[in-house]
Motif scaffolding. Structure first.
Motif, PDB file in Angstrom:
ATOM      1  N   ASN A  10      22.849 -23.166  36.326  1.00 53.38           N
ATOM      2  CA  ASN A  10      22.430 -22.510  35.094  1.00 53.38           C
ATOM      3  C   ASN A  10      20.957 -22.109  35.199  1.00 53.38           C
ATOM      4  OD1 ASN A  10      21.955 -21.658  32.501  1.00 53.38           O
ATOM      5  ND2 ASN A  10      22.377 -23.635  31.535  1.00 53.38           N
ATOM      6  N   GLU A  11      20.699 -20.809  35.302  1.00 49.58           N
ATOM      7  CA  GLU A  11      19.328 -20.319  35.445  1.00 49.58           C
ATOM      8  C   GLU A  11      18.471 -20.611  34.221  1.00 49.58           C
ATOM      9  OE1 GLU A  11      19.122 -16.279  36.677  1.00 49.58           O
ATOM     10  OE2 GLU A  11      20.463 -16.590  38.360  1.00 49.58           O
ATOM     11  N   GLU A  12      19.087 -20.850  33.085  1.00 49.45           N
ATOM     12  CA  GLU A  12      18.345 -21.116  31.861  1.00 49.45           C
ATOM     13  C   GLU A  12      18.339 -22.602  31.509  1.00 49.45           C
ATOM     14  OE1 GLU A  12      19.959 -18.534  28.909  1.00 49.45           O
ATOM     15  OE2 GLU A  12      19.659 -16.760  30.138  1.00 49.45           O
ATOM     16  N   SER A  13      18.594 -23.442  32.490  1.00 49.08           N
ATOM     17  CA  SER A  13      18.634 -24.882  32.264  1.00 49.08           C
ATOM     18  C   SER A  13      17.254 -25.402  31.874  1.00 49.08           C
ATOM     19  CB  SER A  13      19.112 -25.590  33.537  1.00 49.08           C
ATOM     20  OG  SER A  13      18.973 -26.976  33.402  1.00 49.08           O
ATOM     21  N   GLU A  14      17.235 -26.334  30.927  1.00 51.76           N
ATOM     22  CA  GLU A  14      15.975 -26.947  30.499  1.00 51.76           C
ATOM     23  C   GLU A  14      15.389 -27.836  31.588  1.00 51.76           C
ATOM     24  OE1 GLU A  14      16.800 -28.995  26.885  1.00 51.76           O
ATOM     25  OE2 GLU A  14      17.479 -27.195  25.857  1.00 51.76           O
ATOM     26  N   VAL A  15      16.221 -28.343  32.474  1.00 54.95           N
ATOM     27  CA  VAL A  15      15.771 -29.231  33.540  1.00 54.95           C
ATOM     28  C   VAL A  15      14.870 -28.485  34.522  1.00 54.95           C
ATOM     29  CG1 VAL A  15      16.521 -30.765  35.400  1.00 54.95           C
ATOM     30  CG2 VAL A  15      17.850 -30.613  33.298  1.00 54.95           C
ATOM     31  N   ILE A  16      15.128 -27.201  34.742  1.00 53.68           N
ATOM     32  CA  ILE A  16      14.311 -26.407  35.669  1.00 53.68           C
ATOM     33  C   ILE A  16      12.865 -26.386  35.205  1.00 53.68           C
ATOM     34  CG2 ILE A  16      13.893 -24.081  36.566  1.00 53.68           C
ATOM     35  CD1 ILE A  16      16.895 -23.681  36.593  1.00 53.68           C
ATOM     36  N   ASP A  17      12.648 -26.264  33.898  1.00 53.16           N
ATOM     37  CA  ASP A  17      11.281 -26.274  33.370  1.00 53.16           C
ATOM     38  C   ASP A  17      10.610 -27.620  33.627  1.00 53.16           C
ATOM     39  OD1 ASP A  17      11.621 -23.688  32.461  1.00 53.16           O
ATOM     40  OD2 ASP A  17      12.327 -24.337  30.486  1.00 53.16           O
ATOM     41  N   GLU A  18      11.367 -28.703  33.510  1.00 49.79           N
ATOM     42  CA  GLU A  18      10.809 -30.033  33.749  1.00 49.79           C
ATOM     43  C   GLU A  18      10.460 -30.240  35.220  1.00 49.79           C
ATOM     44  OE1 GLU A  18      13.357 -33.069  32.168  1.00 49.79           O
ATOM     45  OE2 GLU A  18      13.652 -31.966  30.308  1.00 49.79           O
ATOM     46  N   VAL A  19      11.310 -29.730  36.107  1.00 50.04           N
ATOM     47  CA  VAL A  19      11.072 -29.866  37.548  1.00 50.04           C
ATOM     48  C   VAL A  19       9.924 -28.953  37.976  1.00 50.04           C
ATOM     49  CG1 VAL A  19      12.093 -29.484  39.831  1.00 50.04           C
ATOM     50  CG2 VAL A  19      13.445 -30.558  38.032  1.00 50.04           C
ATOM     51  N   SER A  22       9.989 -22.389  40.216  1.00 48.08           N
ATOM     52  CA  SER A  22       9.902 -20.973  39.864  1.00 48.08           C
ATOM     53  C   SER A  22      11.075 -20.246  40.515  1.00 48.08           C
ATOM     54  CB  SER A  22       8.582 -20.391  40.370  1.00 48.08           C
ATOM     55  OG  SER A  22       8.574 -20.367  41.784  1.00 48.08           O
ATOM     56  N   ASP A  23      11.231 -18.972  40.190  1.00 54.82           N
ATOM     57  CA  ASP A  23      12.276 -18.166  40.835  1.00 54.82           C
ATOM     58  C   ASP A  23      12.036 -18.094  42.341  1.00 54.82           C
ATOM     59  OD1 ASP A  23      13.572 -17.743  38.453  1.00 54.82           O
ATOM     60  OD2 ASP A  23      12.646 -15.789  38.090  1.00 54.82           O
ATOM     61  N   LYS A  24      10.772 -18.029  42.738  1.00 58.84           N
ATOM     62  CA  LYS A  24      10.441 -17.987  44.170  1.00 58.84           C
ATOM     63  C   LYS A  24      10.863 -19.284  44.850  1.00 58.84           C
ATOM     64  CE  LYS A  24       6.709 -17.296  47.426  1.00 58.84           C
ATOM     65  NZ  LYS A  24       5.285 -17.221  47.654  1.00 58.84           N
ATOM     66  N   ASP A  25      10.632 -20.423  44.193  1.00 55.99           N
ATOM     67  CA  ASP A  25      11.039 -21.708  44.754  1.00 55.99           C
ATOM     68  C   ASP A  25      12.553 -21.767  44.941  1.00 55.99           C
ATOM     69  OD1 ASP A  25       8.422 -22.643  44.731  1.00 55.99           O
ATOM     70  OD2 ASP A  25       8.640 -23.585  42.770  1.00 55.99           O
ATOM     71  N   ARG A  26      13.283 -21.265  43.973  1.00 59.95           N
ATOM     72  CA  ARG A  26      14.751 -21.299  44.043  1.00 59.95           C
ATOM     73  C   ARG A  26      15.291 -20.431  45.159  1.00 59.95           C
ATOM     74  NH1 ARG A  26      17.515 -22.427  38.472  1.00 59.95           N
ATOM     75  NH2 ARG A  26      19.261 -21.665  39.673  1.00 59.95           N
ATOM     76  N   ARG A  32      18.000 -23.610  48.560  1.00 62.72           N
ATOM     77  CA  ARG A  32      19.363 -23.061  48.596  1.00 62.72           C
ATOM     78  C   ARG A  32      20.315 -23.992  49.340  1.00 62.72           C
ATOM     79  NH1 ARG A  32      20.539 -18.007  47.027  1.00 62.72           N
ATOM     80  NH2 ARG A  32      18.810 -16.673  46.424  1.00 62.72           N
ATOM     81  N   LEU A  33      19.853 -24.536  50.464  1.00 62.38           N
ATOM     82  CA  LEU A  33      20.669 -25.463  51.234  1.00 62.38           C
ATOM     83  C   LEU A  33      20.985 -26.717  50.402  1.00 62.38           C
ATOM     84  CD1 LEU A  33      21.943 -25.953  54.026  1.00 62.38           C
ATOM     85  CD2 LEU A  33      19.770 -26.971  54.731  1.00 62.38           C
ATOM     86  N   PHE A  34      19.980 -27.255  49.743  1.00 59.32           N
ATOM     87  CA  PHE A  34      20.178 -28.406  48.868  1.00 59.32           C
ATOM     88  C   PHE A  34      21.175 -28.072  47.758  1.00 59.32           C
ATOM     89  CE2 PHE A  34      19.048 -30.781  45.022  1.00 59.32           C
ATOM     90  CZ  PHE A  34      19.231 -32.074  45.476  1.00 59.32           C
ATOM     91  N   THR A  35      21.051 -26.895  47.182  1.00 55.77           N
ATOM     92  CA  THR A  35      21.950 -26.475  46.107  1.00 55.77           C
ATOM     93  C   THR A  35      23.391 -26.405  46.592  1.00 55.77           C
ATOM     94  OG1 THR A  35      20.194 -25.211  45.039  1.00 55.77           O
ATOM     95  CG2 THR A  35      22.443 -24.633  44.445  1.00 55.77           C
ATOM     96  N   HIS A  36      23.597 -25.793  47.764  1.00 58.58           N
ATOM     97  CA  HIS A  36      24.959 -25.689  48.291  1.00 58.58           C
ATOM     98  C   HIS A  36      25.561 -27.066  48.537  1.00 58.58           C
ATOM     99  CE1 HIS A  36      24.693 -21.420  48.518  1.00 58.58           C
ATOM    100  NE2 HIS A  36      23.786 -21.417  49.465  1.00 58.58           N
TER     101      HIS A  36
END
Length: 131
Positions: A10-19, A22-26, A32-36
């Motif tokens: 979820n690109e709009e997840s509240e957790v991303i703001d806490e972590v 940025s879009d560049k980091d993602r 990406r490997l961790f996400t997969h």
């Protein structure tokens, strides 16, 4: 595990703001490997602890990429990582990603090039629903 999946999918997840990603980091290959690995496949059994996923991501990342000592004794990554999202031309079926690369976030193809050894590693997965 649900919070981790929510953050990854979820690109709009509240957790991303806490972590603080940025879009560049993602877009970094390590993330990406961790996400997969964290999202898993159709038969994935989710983990409550992220340690095994972090360890596996670290091991894969180290084995896929080449490094060298650069100026000031710093480590530099010499590999290039390219994300393939489709193929053009007169390519007969089956295509790389039926339905398009964006059909599922777990369908991916990366080409990792090593200019020193002059070889390419292909990391590919096409998501297939099992249930």
């Amino acid at each position: 595990s649900d919070v981790l999946r929510d953050m990854m999918l979820n690109e709009e997840s509240e957790v991303i703001d806490e972590v603080g990603w940025s879009d560049k980091d993602r877009d970094e290959f390590l993330v990406r490997l961790f996400t997969h690995l964290a999202i898993g496949g159709a038969l994935n059994q989710y983990e409550d602890k992220v340690d095994s996923i972090v360890d596996t991501t670290r091991a894969m990342y180290k084995s896929l990429l080449s490094v060298r000592r650069g100026a000031n004794d710093c480590v530099e990554i010499t590999s290039g990582v390219f994300r393939v999202t489709g193929l053009k031309g007169d390519i007969p079926p089956p295509w790389l990603f039926p339905g398009g690369a964006e059909a599922h976030p777990q369908s991916f193809c990366y080409l990792i090039t090593d200019p020193v050894r002059r070889h390419v590693v292909v990391l590919y997965h096409k998501h297939t629903a099992r249930w």
